[in-house]
Design an enzyme around this catalytic site. Structure first.
Site, PDB file in Angstrom:
ATOM      1  N   GLU A 131       6.071  11.378  -4.253  1.00  0.00           N
ATOM      2  CA  GLU A 131       5.277  10.809  -3.247  1.00  0.00           C
ATOM      3  C   GLU A 131       5.794   9.436  -3.152  1.00  0.00           C
ATOM      4  OE1 GLU A 131       4.176  10.863  -0.599  1.00  0.00           O
ATOM      5  OE2 GLU A 131       2.042  11.191  -0.584  1.00  0.00           O
ATOM      6  N   ASP A 132       5.623   8.777  -1.940  1.00  0.00           N
ATOM      7  CA  ASP A 132       5.895   7.428  -1.595  1.00  0.00           C
ATOM      8  C   ASP A 132       4.787   6.405  -2.232  1.00  0.00           C
ATOM      9  OD1 ASP A 132       4.071   8.455   0.511  1.00  0.00           O
ATOM     10  OD2 ASP A 132       5.275   7.608   2.156  1.00  0.00           O
TER      11      ASP A 132
ATOM     12  N   PHE B 199      -1.168  -2.893   3.380  1.00  0.00           N
ATOM     13  CA  PHE B 199      -0.715  -2.097   4.299  1.00  0.00           C
ATOM     14  C   PHE B 199       0.715  -2.353   4.063  1.00  0.00           C
ATOM     15  CE2 PHE B 199       1.251   0.431   7.410  1.00  0.00           C
ATOM     16  CZ  PHE B 199       0.470   1.740   7.368  1.00  0.00           C
TER      17      PHE B 199
END
Ligand code: IMP
Ligand code: MG
Length: 171
Positions: A96-97, A149
């Site tokens: 997964e990233d 983010f």
């Protein structure tokens, strides 16, 4: 376009990916490994990791969409693309990233367990530990990162920036 600042440069990324790949290779000596790449974000990481691991590596792809309610995933998840081959009796590593709330992965791991693999481990490039809502057991972590983010090296905002060779953040 927003300004993207570098969080993890190419050199640090490739060094860490190499370390994880070598660790996996050591721990799975002589075994066939199925790397499950979660589209689209994990593509860059999965490919680089697969190239490091010497031995019998097969690739599978899965795609989920996690519905967001504003800024975080809601826990409602839709399987958009399923596995191609059976993983029954196989040694599987989910790649997964990024793990944020943990909801996407906890759903996905539960789903994959119903396919009866011999073993299942989780490898995540990035982990925003402080955002965790749903507990997930991560076996290999690239970097723990602050609550920012991030984009690049597969990660996007509205499909943009996936092709950046580094991990950056947008303020
Ligand atoms: P979770 O279910 O909250 O753990 O959400 C994980 C998913 O949200 C990841 O697979 C990413 O697709 C997305 N995501 C979470 N944080 C970021 C970020 O900082 N940048 C880009 N995508 C993110
Ligand atoms: Mg993702």
């Amino acid at each position: 376009m927003e300004e993207v600042k570098v969080l993890i440069n190419e050199e640090r990324l490739s060094k860490r990916v190499k370390e994880i790949g070598e660790q996996i290779q050591e721990e799975y000596k002589g075994k066939e490994i199925i790397l499950i790449c979660i589209l689209k974000g994990s593509v860059f990481f999965t490919v680089d990791l697969a190239k490091i691991i010497k031995g019998n590596v097969k690739l599978e792809f899965i795609r989920v969409s996690s519905y967001t309610d504003g800024t975080e995933s809601s826990g409602k998840i839709d399987l958009k693309l399923d596995l191609n081959d059976s993983i029954e009796g196989k040694d599987v590593i989910v790649v997964e990233d990024i793990i944020d709330t943990g909801r996407t992965l906890s759903y996905l791991i539960d789903y994959l367990k119903t396919k009866k693999p011999n073993s299942i481990k989780l490898c995540a490039l990035l982990d925003k530990v402080e955002r965790r809502i749903q507990e997930v057991n991560v076996d290999y972590t690239g970097f723990q990162i602050p609550d920012k983010f991030v984009v690049g090296y597969g990660l996007d905002v509205d499909e943009k920036y996936r092709n950046l060779p580094y991990v950056g953040y947008i303020e």
